[in-house]
Design an enzyme around this catalytic site. Structure first.
Site, PDB file in Angstrom:
ATOM      1  CB  SER A 118      -0.850  -0.258   0.490  1.00 15.08           C
ATOM      2  OG  SER A 118      -1.564  -0.950   1.240  1.00 15.08           O
ATOM      3  CE  LYS A 121      -4.862   2.365  -0.651  1.00 11.93           C
ATOM      4  NZ  LYS A 121      -4.344   0.225  -0.332  1.00 11.93           N
ATOM      5  CB  SER A 297      -4.526   1.409   3.999  1.00 13.52           C
ATOM      6  OG  SER A 297      -3.992   0.706   2.916  1.00 13.52           O
TER       7      SER A 297
END
Length: 465
Positions: A118, A121, A297
């Site tokens: 993640s 991102k 997230s």
């Protein structure tokens, strides 16, 4: 709301120096940075973290003349992490950059493309803020053609089912409000009965990424340009099978409740070119939306953000188009994208490959003098150690509490952390660390090694060069 958040978090930085899916994504506090693990893997015992003293009074805040930490000492931390027995067989990439000078202090395989989880991102967030601006809003509209009202999705997946709340981010705009405004306009035009269709053609291509492993349906929805508050499903492990149609049916019911007769079932159809706009509602500003998605997230929100970026910049609003849009915006902003491979926007795909250096450079730019509003918005949206988001219960009672600001990342065999940190001497550093390829079931061990070997020592470092 965004300004208040930025002010509070910026002040905090200056003052302090800068069950579900493995118990709801282990330490990352689901929703969903993890991919679904097979139930058959052998779980390793959770290692006992080394005790670390709480931060002392020496952290007095950022200072222009704060001493630069020793590159040799910091590289030693990274080397210790790379050789830790808790992460056998893993490749560890670490880049640490002194924000004030732009000098890379640590290069531990920093140019090696690794699966970022993640931390991916961060790329989407920077590109979106840079191209669209933090004040960009997603619009949901209702248009009329003949006897049909079409609900047109514009990328807002935080819609309230009924009334919106202008003081909120989640539920800022409401489908009920949109329906009532549309009904008033229809009544003014003498229209009392309509059919309802859904136009979700802003996004194209598959709604599910072929690079995502089976089981991730619990952690990301089908990617569509309109939804009723997708965050309501984040901790449930189950999303609606067709979120866009759910939103359209909610709108249809609200239109009926507002006194307009709705005939037939809601169907899908692109709004005709000559359709007349009845009403529209807008999301909260993009910077606020990103704060929700990055702190939690949220995979679905990030994928939608990538496609909104693609659509707004003239690319196909698909997984491929979103990846291209992110990559091209990074290049436009002067970042070296050598080794970058993007399969998705959120980082669920194991096929994503990102060098730690690229992530650290984005953080250094964001935190530096030329970061501008893009950088401030990005930093304000990141979780803070021992304070909120996916770092809310991490680093409690350590020198990293309040001094670490970062995007977490976790997949079955990858953990990452990307953000900024303030040393005990008050020096602001940008960093990214990726641990990729440890054995299945080793996520807790890898995260413990990362924190004990690198992050906590880095935050407590009074190691002047």
């Amino acid at each position: 709301m965004r300004k208040a958040t930025i002010a509070v978090l910026t002040a905090a930085t200056l003052v302090v120096g800068g069950a579900y899916y493995g118990l709801a994504d282990a330490l990352d506090l689901a929703p969903g940075p993890l991919s679904a693990a097979e139930p058959s893997y052998a779980v390793q015992p959770f290692p006992t973290p080394s005790p670390v003293e709480a931060p002392g009074p020496q952290v007095a805040g950022l200072a222009a003349d704060a001493p630069t930490p020793s590159a040799a000492v910091l590289s030693g931390y990274a080397g210790t992490l790379a050789g830790d027995s808790l992460i056998p067989g893993a490749t560890t990439g670490v880049s640490i950059i002194d924000v004030a000078t732009g000098t890379e202090l640590v290069d531990q395989q920093a140019s090696t493309p690794l699966t970022p989880a993640s931390s991916n991102k961060v790329l989407t967030a920077w590109a979106s803020l840079s191209a669209l601006g933090g004040n960009h809003r997603m619009e949901t509209s209702a248009v009329l053609s003949g006897g049909t009202v079409t609900l047109v999705g514009g990328g807002d997946v935080l819609l309230a089912a009924d009334a919106g709340d202008p003081s909120a981010v989640v539920g800022h705009a409401g489908l009920g409000d949109l329906a009532r405004a549309a009904a008033a306009e229809l009544t003014a035009q003498g229209v009392t009965s309509v059919g309802v269709t859904l136009d979700d053609t802003l996004f194209t291509g598959p709604t599910w990424n072929s690079g995502w492993e089976s089981g991730n349906e619990a952690w990301v929805a089908q990617i569509q340009p309109i939804m009723v508050d997708v965050t309501a499903h984040s901790n449930t492990g189950a999303y609606p099978a067709d979120p866009a149609m759910e939103a359209a049916q909610t709108f249809s019911q609200a239109l009926s409740a507002a006194g307009i007769t709705v005939t037939g079932e809601v169907t899908r159809a692109a709004a005709p070119a000559g359709a007349t706009r009845l009403a529209s509602v807008q999301s909260a500003p993009l910077a606020d939306v990103l704060s929700v998605s990055l702190k939690a997230s949220d995979n679905t929100m990030t994928e939608v953000e990538g496609r909104v970026l693609a659509a707004a910049t003239g690319r196909e609003a698909s997984f491929t188009g979103a990846a291209q849009a992110v990559r091209e915006q990074l290049q436009t902003d002067g970042f070296d994208v050598t080794g970058l491979t993007l399969i998705d926007s959120c980082g669920l795909a194991r096929g994503d490959k990102v060098p730690a250096r690229l992530l650290a450079q984005i953080m250094a730019r964001a935190a530096g003098a030329d970061g501008g509003t893009v950088g401030r918005d990005l930093l304000a949206a990141l979780p803070v150690g021992a304070l909120d988001g996916t770092l809310g219960d991490r680093y409690v009672g350590t020198s990293a509490a309040g001094t670490v600001r970062a995007k977490t990342g976790s997949l079955e065999q990858t953990v990452s952390l990307t953000g900024t940190i303030v040393t005990a001497d008050g020096r602001l550093l940008a960093y990214s660390v990726i641990i990729d390829g440890f054995p299945e079931g080793g996520m807790w061990s890898a995260r413990t090694a990362m924190d004990n070997d690198l992050i906590v020592p880095l935050s407590g470092c009074g190691c002047q060069g």
